[in-house]
Motif scaffolding. Sequence first.
Motif, short mmCIF file in Angstrom:
data_model
loop_
_atom_site.label_atom_id
_atom_site.label_comp_id
_atom_site.label_asym_id
_atom_site.label_seq_id
_atom_site.Cartn_x
_atom_site.Cartn_y
_atom_site.Cartn_z
N ARG A 111 52.66 26.88 50.78
CA ARG A 111 52.64 26.61 49.35
C ARG A 111 54.01 26.23 48.77
N HIS A 114 54.66 22.55 48.94
CA HIS A 114 53.87 21.77 47.98
C HIS A 114 54.46 21.89 46.58
N GLU A 115 54.91 23.09 46.23
CA GLU A 115 55.51 23.27 44.91
C GLU A 115 56.79 22.45 44.78
N GLN A 118 55.79 18.87 44.39
CA GLN A 118 54.94 18.61 43.23
C GLN A 118 53.61 17.97 43.64
N PRO A 120 49.60 19.15 44.82
CA PRO A 120 48.70 20.31 44.84
C PRO A 120 48.46 20.84 46.25
N TRP A 121 48.38 22.14 46.37
CA TRP A 121 48.07 22.80 47.64
C TRP A 121 46.59 22.62 48.01
N GLU A 122 45.74 22.60 47.02
CA GLU A 122 44.30 22.49 47.24
C GLU A 122 43.96 21.14 47.90
N ARG A 124 44.51 20.08 50.83
CA ARG A 124 45.67 19.50 51.54
C ARG A 124 45.26 18.78 52.81
N ARG A 127 43.89 15.40 51.89
CA ARG A 127 45.02 14.56 51.46
C ARG A 127 45.80 14.06 52.69
#
Length: 313
Positions: A111, A114-115, A118, A120-122, A124, A127
């Motif tokens: 996480r 991802h932060e 910028q 989203p973690w969801e 992934r 993506r």
Amino acid sequence: MDIGVFLPTGQAQWAPAGDPRELIGFARRAEELGFASLFVNDSLLTPRIEPLTMLAALAPVTERIGLGTGALLPVLRRPVQAAQTLASVDLLSGGRLTVAVGAGFPGRFGRPLHELSQVPWERRFARLDETVALWRALWSGATEFRGEFHDFAELPPATAPFRPGGPPLWLGGATPAALARTGRDYDGWLPYPPDPRAYATGLGAVREAAREAGRDPGAVTPALFVNVRIDRDAAAAREVMDAYALANYGLPLAEVERIQAVALGTPEEVAAVLGRYAAAGARHVVARLGAMDLAGQAEQLERLAALTLPGSR
């Protein structure tokens, strides 16, 4: 079985007294010894030489050895620019690049990346797969791309890699979903299961998924990421590997070896572990050498070559 090594690009492996420019000499020596590949790690959470910068530096100073990422985290980079960079490295190396990718893991190694990026973690994994599909489209000359996360009505002319269609793309991961995705969409598999039996089971699932997708199961390269320390005995090897694990992960070796493949001890003990993975189906091993400085890394490189590369000099 092909044997490759990870470059010690992490600052914990060359600071405070080492000079990261010595990694060039390390890479040249690995090629001279006959290793099949040089791989680099990727992260924003531990100081290190950025992996694609490292590979770009190695491309013109090596000739035969493969260059790879293990694993590149596409979430850290904008996808179109990353495709151009990867194609450029493939060009500069004469087609020697292999790109193993990953989506990150829960906890301190997932996480936060991802932060910082910028993103989203969801979702992934979806993506990641779509990013790989976009890279392949760009490398193949596509003029548009329509996806869930990336939607381009018009793509500019992209840098063409050395090889038509681009470098091989491998996936790191051993969850059931990752195994299915590897067999369906990727050119290779680079996991690090701590048990060779789990490797054999996972490889069987990858090949079955490839068959179900109408692909040749033999076209998926079965690789392995393994931590290696060759020493006078197992106790001495464990002592160094424990310090190495703490410096790199903030975790003791006892925790790391529950989730990652580890081969340590005398040459005979290390060879026995590697042999079990070979029997399980691994055909390209990438060893991360356990040593706390560049001199120790170079020594481990020589020991691994003596053990696994007949005729190394």
